[in-house]
Each structure stands twice: as C-alpha cells, then as structure tokens.
Design an enzyme around this catalytic site. Structure first.
Site, mmCIF file in Angstrom:
data_model
loop_
_atom_site.group_PDB
_atom_site.id
_atom_site.type_symbol
_atom_site.label_atom_id
_atom_site.label_comp_id
_atom_site.label_asym_id
_atom_site.label_seq_id
_atom_site.Cartn_x
_atom_site.Cartn_y
_atom_site.Cartn_z
ATOM 1 N N LYS A 282 -2.006 -4.989 15.805
ATOM 2 C CA LYS A 282 -2.689 -3.888 15.267
ATOM 3 C C LYS A 282 -3.610 -3.236 15.994
ATOM 4 C CE LYS A 282 -2.311 -2.456 11.511
ATOM 5 N NZ LYS A 282 -1.419 -1.526 11.132
ATOM 6 N N ILE B 186 0.821 -1.253 0.217
ATOM 7 C CA ILE B 186 -0.138 0.122 0.035
ATOM 8 C C ILE B 186 0.712 1.345 -0.001
ATOM 9 C CG2 ILE B 186 -1.845 1.213 1.321
ATOM 10 C CD1 ILE B 186 -2.785 -1.418 2.311
ATOM 11 N N GLU C 299 -9.527 -6.163 11.046
ATOM 12 C CA GLU C 299 -9.245 -7.210 11.618
ATOM 13 C C GLU C 299 -9.214 -6.847 13.176
ATOM 14 O OE1 GLU C 299 -6.456 -10.239 10.648
ATOM 15 O OE2 GLU C 299 -6.653 -10.205 8.647
ATOM 16 N N GLY D 188 -7.618 -20.904 13.939
ATOM 17 C CA GLY D 188 -8.543 -20.016 14.164
ATOM 18 C C GLY D 188 -9.053 -19.038 13.171
ATOM 19 N N LEU E 261 12.646 -2.189 4.988
ATOM 20 C CA LEU E 261 12.914 -2.962 3.730
ATOM 21 C C LEU E 261 13.281 -4.502 4.481
ATOM 22 C CD1 LEU E 261 15.506 -1.104 1.631
ATOM 23 C CD2 LEU E 261 13.049 -1.420 1.378
ATOM 24 N N THR E 262 11.997 -4.846 5.168
ATOM 25 C CA THR E 262 12.029 -6.324 5.664
ATOM 26 C C THR E 262 11.828 -7.168 4.344
ATOM 27 O OG1 THR E 262 9.519 -6.168 5.562
ATOM 28 C CG2 THR E 262 10.686 -5.521 7.646
ATOM 29 N N PRO F 263 -3.916 -22.619 -3.555
ATOM 30 C CA PRO F 263 -4.272 -23.449 -2.210
ATOM 31 C C PRO F 263 -5.212 -22.535 -1.574
ATOM 32 C CG PRO F 263 -2.533 -22.220 -1.946
ATOM 33 C CD PRO F 263 -2.727 -21.786 -3.302
ATOM 34 N N ALA G 108 4.436 -1.761 9.098
ATOM 35 C CA ALA G 108 3.963 -2.891 10.024
ATOM 36 C C ALA G 108 4.524 -4.238 9.412
ATOM 37 C CB ALA G 108 2.506 -2.920 10.054
ATOM 38 N N SER H 195 -3.312 -9.099 14.112
ATOM 39 C CA SER H 195 -4.251 -8.170 14.672
ATOM 40 C C SER H 195 -4.634 -7.763 15.932
ATOM 41 C CB SER H 195 -5.829 -8.790 14.392
ATOM 42 O OG SER H 195 -6.240 -9.923 14.764
ATOM 43 N N ALA H 196 -3.844 -8.501 16.854
ATOM 44 C CA ALA H 196 -3.672 -8.185 18.280
ATOM 45 C C ALA H 196 -2.707 -6.892 18.376
ATOM 46 C CB ALA H 196 -3.107 -9.399 19.088
HETATM 47 P P1 NAD Z 1 3.257 -4.828 3.281
HETATM 48 O O1 NAD Z 1 3.697 -5.896 4.237
HETATM 49 O O2 NAD Z 1 3.091 -5.034 1.922
HETATM 50 O O3 NAD Z 1 4.382 -3.470 3.633
HETATM 51 C C1 NAD Z 1 4.863 -3.122 5.059
HETATM 52 C C2 NAD Z 1 5.900 -2.516 4.816
HETATM 53 O O4 NAD Z 1 6.428 -2.103 5.958
HETATM 54 C C3 NAD Z 1 7.217 -2.989 4.303
HETATM 55 O O5 NAD Z 1 7.809 -2.353 3.216
HETATM 56 C C4 NAD Z 1 8.059 -3.413 5.040
HETATM 57 O O6 NAD Z 1 9.591 -3.337 5.049
HETATM 58 C C5 NAD Z 1 7.811 -2.035 6.058
HETATM 59 N N1 NAD Z 1 8.329 -2.328 7.496
HETATM 60 C C6 NAD Z 1 7.888 -3.450 8.169
HETATM 61 N N2 NAD Z 1 8.240 -3.193 9.480
HETATM 62 C C7 NAD Z 1 8.930 -2.035 9.677
HETATM 63 C C8 NAD Z 1 9.613 -1.293 10.655
HETATM 64 N N3 NAD Z 1 9.901 -1.596 11.712
HETATM 65 N N4 NAD Z 1 10.046 0.142 10.196
HETATM 66 C C9 NAD Z 1 9.906 0.488 9.022
HETATM 67 N N5 NAD Z 1 9.473 -0.006 8.150
HETATM 68 C C10 NAD Z 1 8.821 -1.354 8.277
HETATM 69 O O7 NAD Z 1 1.940 -4.463 3.958
HETATM 70 P P2 NAD Z 1 0.778 -3.659 3.302
HETATM 71 O O8 NAD Z 1 -0.202 -4.741 2.826
HETATM 72 O O9 NAD Z 1 0.971 -2.480 2.453
HETATM 73 O O10 NAD Z 1 -0.066 -2.669 4.666
HETATM 74 C C11 NAD Z 1 0.412 -1.467 4.901
HETATM 75 C C12 NAD Z 1 -0.134 -1.041 6.085
HETATM 76 O O11 NAD Z 1 -1.614 -1.138 6.163
HETATM 77 C C13 NAD Z 1 0.025 -2.079 7.548
HETATM 78 O O12 NAD Z 1 0.036 -1.320 8.644
HETATM 79 C C14 NAD Z 1 -1.207 -2.988 7.384
HETATM 80 O O13 NAD Z 1 -1.300 -3.626 8.706
HETATM 81 C C15 NAD Z 1 -2.362 -2.082 6.999
HETATM 82 N N6 NAD Z 1 -3.461 -2.599 6.388
HETATM 83 C C16 NAD Z 1 -3.372 -3.661 5.202
HETATM 84 C C17 NAD Z 1 -4.444 -4.004 4.604
HETATM 85 C C18 NAD Z 1 -4.120 -5.230 3.457
HETATM 86 O O14 NAD Z 1 -5.191 -5.610 2.866
HETATM 87 N N7 NAD Z 1 -3.312 -5.012 2.930
HETATM 88 C C19 NAD Z 1 -5.540 -3.822 5.035
HETATM 89 C C20 NAD Z 1 -5.820 -2.874 6.276
HETATM 90 C C21 NAD Z 1 -4.762 -2.689 6.896
HETATM 91 O O1 DAU Z 2 -8.623 -7.526 6.375
HETATM 92 C C1 DAU Z 2 -7.585 -6.641 6.182
HETATM 93 C C2 DAU Z 2 -6.230 -7.716 6.168
HETATM 94 O O2 DAU Z 2 -6.383 -8.578 5.104
HETATM 95 C C3 DAU Z 2 -4.931 -6.833 6.523
HETATM 96 O O3 DAU Z 2 -4.999 -6.206 7.828
HETATM 97 C C4 DAU Z 2 -3.701 -7.829 6.572
HETATM 98 O O4 DAU Z 2 -2.459 -7.311 6.568
HETATM 99 C C5 DAU Z 2 -3.751 -8.599 5.203
HETATM 100 O O5 DAU Z 2 -2.759 -9.560 5.218
HETATM 101 C C6 DAU Z 2 -5.234 -9.206 5.045
HETATM 102 O O6 DAU Z 2 -5.473 -10.358 5.862
HETATM 103 P P1 DAU Z 2 -6.185 -11.770 5.431
HETATM 104 O O7 DAU Z 2 -5.665 -13.013 6.494
HETATM 105 O O8 DAU Z 2 -7.375 -11.537 5.040
HETATM 106 O O9 DAU Z 2 -5.172 -11.907 4.130
HETATM 107 P P2 DAU Z 2 -4.709 -13.083 3.181
HETATM 108 O O10 DAU Z 2 -4.387 -12.587 1.841
HETATM 109 O O11 DAU Z 2 -3.469 -13.728 3.986
HETATM 110 O O12 DAU Z 2 -6.022 -14.204 3.095
HETATM 111 C C7 DAU Z 2 -7.155 -13.714 2.617
HETATM 112 C C8 DAU Z 2 -8.250 -15.001 2.827
HETATM 113 O O13 DAU Z 2 -7.651 -16.226 1.919
HETATM 114 C C9 DAU Z 2 -8.210 -15.401 4.125
HETATM 115 O O14 DAU Z 2 -9.318 -15.953 4.496
HETATM 116 C C10 DAU Z 2 -7.047 -16.602 4.280
HETATM 117 C C11 DAU Z 2 -7.375 -17.326 2.664
HETATM 118 N N1 DAU Z 2 -6.129 -17.712 2.090
HETATM 119 C C12 DAU Z 2 -4.872 -17.356 2.302
HETATM 120 C C13 DAU Z 2 -3.861 -17.721 1.926
HETATM 121 C C14 DAU Z 2 -2.478 -16.747 1.909
HETATM 122 C C15 DAU Z 2 -6.251 -19.023 1.630
HETATM 123 O O15 DAU Z 2 -7.356 -19.502 1.434
HETATM 124 N N2 DAU Z 2 -5.053 -19.519 1.181
HETATM 125 C C16 DAU Z 2 -3.946 -18.961 1.008
HETATM 126 O O16 DAU Z 2 -2.697 -19.582 0.692
#
Ligand code: NAD
Ligand code: DAU
Length: 340
Positions: A157, A13, A128, A279, A36-37, A208, A84, A154-155
């Site tokens: 967050k 994002i 979450e 879970g 840059l994890t 999967p 995060a 999520s805990a």
């Molecule tokens: P992502 O995992 O793609 O990116 C996370 C970025 O944070 C990475 O570039 C990583 O290097 C950096 N990072 C991790 N730990 C760090 C630290 N200690 N210091 C500095 N940088 C650090 O995640 P994303 O999907 O882009 O999510 C971005 C934010 O949005 C997160 O806070 C996530 O919880 C929140 N969020 C994501 C979703 C989603 O569906 N992707 C939905 C709701 C909220």
């Molecule tokens: O709801 C917002 C959240 O959405 C964000 O806060 C998280 O950072 C983001 O990772 C995402 O969490 P989910 O656990 O919902 O996303 P994920 O893509 O891991 O999984 C989406 C759904 O698909 C979930 O119900 C689990 C399922 N799944 C996931 C994977 C990786 C599968 O069935 N197979 C898989 O291999």
C-alpha cells in the site's frame, strides 16, 4: 454528466461506495471494475441493476490492455481506486498477490488515467503505511510522517501511495490520497476481525483474540468513508494527502467486549486468546485535523451506534455471510484458527 470509475467495487468499501453514490448522487454514472477475487462478491451489489447509469466489468486493474479497451468508450471524471489485496494475515503467508494487485495494479491504472485524462484520481491508502507506534508512545501520525510499513500488505500500500505521489510530482496528475483507519459496517468479509467475531458468535463459536488483545485500532464506519471519498473528489486540491480517522483508538479486547455486550453474551465462554499475529502492529494513532480544517469533512458515527447497526445487519443478513463461511473460507479458517 459525471462518470466515475470505482475499482474494487465488489469488495467491502467499494460496494458500500457504489450504494452510497446510488443514494446520494443519483445522476452520476458508475463504472465498476473488479477482479472478483475471493474477497469480491457480486452479492454485495444485490439490487444494483446494470443499465445506463451502472456498469460492471470483471477484470484485473493490472491488465492494461483490458483497462484501455473498456476505458476508451467512457469519459471518466473521478477515479476511486480501491481495488487491492487487503488482509494483513494473508499477506504474511504470501506477499506476491499483494505486489501484483496493489503495486502493479496502481501503476497500470495511473498510466491509463494519465493517457485518458481525469479530473481527480482518489487513491484509498491506509493508516498502516506509517508503520505502528509501540505501546506507551505518544507519537501521532500526521500526513507528513514518514512511511514505515511493517507488514507485506502495508508495504505494498505504501508502494502504491508513493506511485500516486510521484504521478503528481512528475506528470502533474490530479491525484488525492486518503489514509484511512479501520473501516467496519455491512458487507465486510468475515476474514476481518469484526465480522469474524460476529459470524463466529452467531454460529456459537468463540472469538479468537490475537496475543494479549491490547493492540489498538481506530474504527471508522464505512458510510463516513464513502462520504469523505466524494468530498475529496469534489473539493481536494490535486496532489493533496489526508488522514481519515474514526471514533478513536480502542484495544481489541475492549472491542470484543463491546460486541459481546451488544449481543448479550458472556466473556468467559466466548473469548479465546490465541497466538499473536507476527510483528503485530500496536496502533496507528492518526491526527486527522487537516481534512476537517481544509475540507470540513468529519467522521460522525460513534462506535456504539455503528456497532449496533453492524450487529443488526449481520443478524439480518445470514443469507449473505453463510455462503462465504461455508465456501472456500473454511480452508483458510481451519489453517488460521487451528487453536480454536
Ligand atoms: P476488500 O478486500 O473487501 O475488497 C477489495 C476488492 O478489490 C475485492 O472486491 C477484490 O475482488 C478487488 N480486487 C482485488 N484485486 C484486484 C485487482 N487486481 N483488480 C481488480 N479488482 C481487484 O477491501 P476493502 O476493505 O473494501 O478495502 C478497499 C480499499 O481500501 C483497499 O485499497 C484497502 O487497502 C483500503 N483500505 C481499507 C481499509 C479497511 O479497514 N477495510 C482501511 C484503509 C484503507
Ligand atoms: O488500519 C487500516 C487497515 O485495517 C486496512 O488497511 C486493512 O485493509 C484492514 O484489513 C485493517 O487491517 P487490520 O489488520 O487492522 O484489520 P483486522 O480486521 O485483520 O484486525 C484488526 C485487529 O484485530 C488487529 O489488531 C488484529 C486483531 N485480530 C484480527 C483477527 C482477524 C484478532 O485479534 N483476531 C483475529 O482473528
């Protein structure tokens, strides 16, 4: 001159937000801090040149000394705090990095933002944090619903969400929290469900699906999120909280079928039901009326359109995802998907 800090700007994002700001707010200065994890990737920012309007520092948001050194030279107006640890499956194996990045990182950043002074601190929370509703329930989460997270990600967050709330209550900090649904779109790491499906299928592998595939998620195209983040920075009241939903809840198995449909592939040969996530949250039904009513922010991308755009992007950007799939992700994949 508006200067903004994006944390986690090399992630999914965050990098989309940097690109969005470059397009839509060309006069804003962007300062990106990212550790840059494994999830951070400078290739996400290819084409964004470092210069007077864009700077990048590799650093940990939990490192206060580093943060205050780099912050001291700038006057930040808006903070978009996205950095995060984000993957639920990884948090179920080891919660410790999530506590450090998500809770400690947010606490350190809030303290510094208070010392330095900012106009708005946007915290990217998640749906979450509410926990999940069980199958058959008609409960819907509003911004006033209690926080009852059910997995380590999520805990942490929720912990950070609460730290943001108390920063406003105790110190009158101009914090705004957005609890968003499942984002999707370009530059999403292949560990997440949608890019995992796409990159597996593009390599002739199966998708999967955990458990029965009946769990539901609400898919939100990432550009809609970026637009909302800017709207919140510009128009939300300090201390406010908003839900941000996507195109509506859909069972995972239905999402997989839609992807197969767009890619013109058969279900029987390409889906594999595997052991469920421990879970596994059933769903996070959001009521997101408040953000539309108060700020006129609505998410516009229909799932079918967003999916087509995302499939197109992954098809055309193999150079981006192949190195990830062929790097250290292989070990994670082998362990996580041993049934495949
Ligand atoms: P992502 O995992 O793609 O990116 C996370 C970025 O944070 C990475 O570039 C990583 O290097 C950096 N990072 C991790 N730990 C760090 C630290 N200690 N210091 C500095 N940088 C650090 O995640 P994303 O999907 O882009 O999510 C971005 C934010 O949005 C997160 O806070 C996530 O919880 C929140 N969020 C994501 C979703 C989603 O569906 N992707 C939905 C709701 C909220
Ligand atoms: O709801 C917002 C959240 O959405 C964000 O806060 C998280 O950072 C983001 O990772 C995402 O969490 P989910 O656990 O919902 O996303 P994920 O893509 O891991 O999984 C989406 C759904 O698909 C979930 O119900 C689990 C399922 N799944 C996931 C994977 C990786 C599968 O069935 N197979 C898989 O291999």
């Amino acid at each position: 001159m508006t200067t903004v800090l994006v944390t986690g700007g090399a992630g999914f994002i965050g990098s989309n937000l940097v690109r969005y700001l470059r397009r839509e707010h060309r006069d804003w200065r962007i300062f990106n801090i990212d550790k840059l994890t494994y999830a951070g990737n400078l290739n996400n920012l290819a084409g964004i040149e470092v210069g007077p309007d864009y700077s990048f520092v590799q650093g940990d948001v939990a490192d206060g000394a580093m943060l205050s050194r780099v912050w001291a030279r700038r006057r930040i107006k808006y903070v978009f705090h996205l950095a995060a640890e984000t993957h639920v499956d990884r948090s179920l194996k080891d919660a410790v990095p999530f506590v450090r990045a998500n809770i400690e990182g947010t606490a350190v950043l809030l303290d510094l933002a208070r010392t330095e002074g900012v106009e708005k601190f946007i915290y990217m929370s998640t749906d979450e944090v509410y926990g999940a509703v069980p199958r058959g329930s008609d409960e819907v989460f509003t911004e006033d619903s209690p926080l009852k997270p059910r997995n380590p990600y999520s805990a942490t967050k929720a912990g950070a969400d609460l730290l943001c709330q108390v920063a406003h209550a105790s110190h009158d900090m101009p914090v705004v929290i957005v609890r968003a649904a499942n984002n999707y779109g370009p530059y999403q790491h292949p560990e997440k469900f949608l890019p995992l499906m796409l990159t597996n299928l593009m390599q002739g592998r199966k998708v999967p699906v955990y458990g029965t595939g009946q769990q539901m998620r609400d898919w939100l195209f990432v550009d809609d999120t970026c637009k909302a983040l800017v709207g919140l920075a510009e128009r939300a009241e300090p201390g406010s909280i908003y839900n941000l939903s996507g195109s509506g809840l859909i069972p995972n198995i239905e999402l997989a079928r839609k992807v197969l449909d767009v890619m013109r592939l058969e279900e029987e040969e390409n889906l594999k039901m595997i052991a469920d996530r421990p879970g596994h949250d059933f769903s996070y039904p959001l009521n997101a009326d408040k953000i539309e009513r108060e700020l006129n922010i609505r998410t516009e991308t229909r799932l079918d359109d967003g999916l087509r755009r995302t499939v197109f992007w992954y098809r055309n950007n193999e150079d981006w995802w192949r190195p990830i799939r062929e790097g250290r992700f292989k070990d994670y994949y082998k362990e996580q998907y041993s049934e495949l």
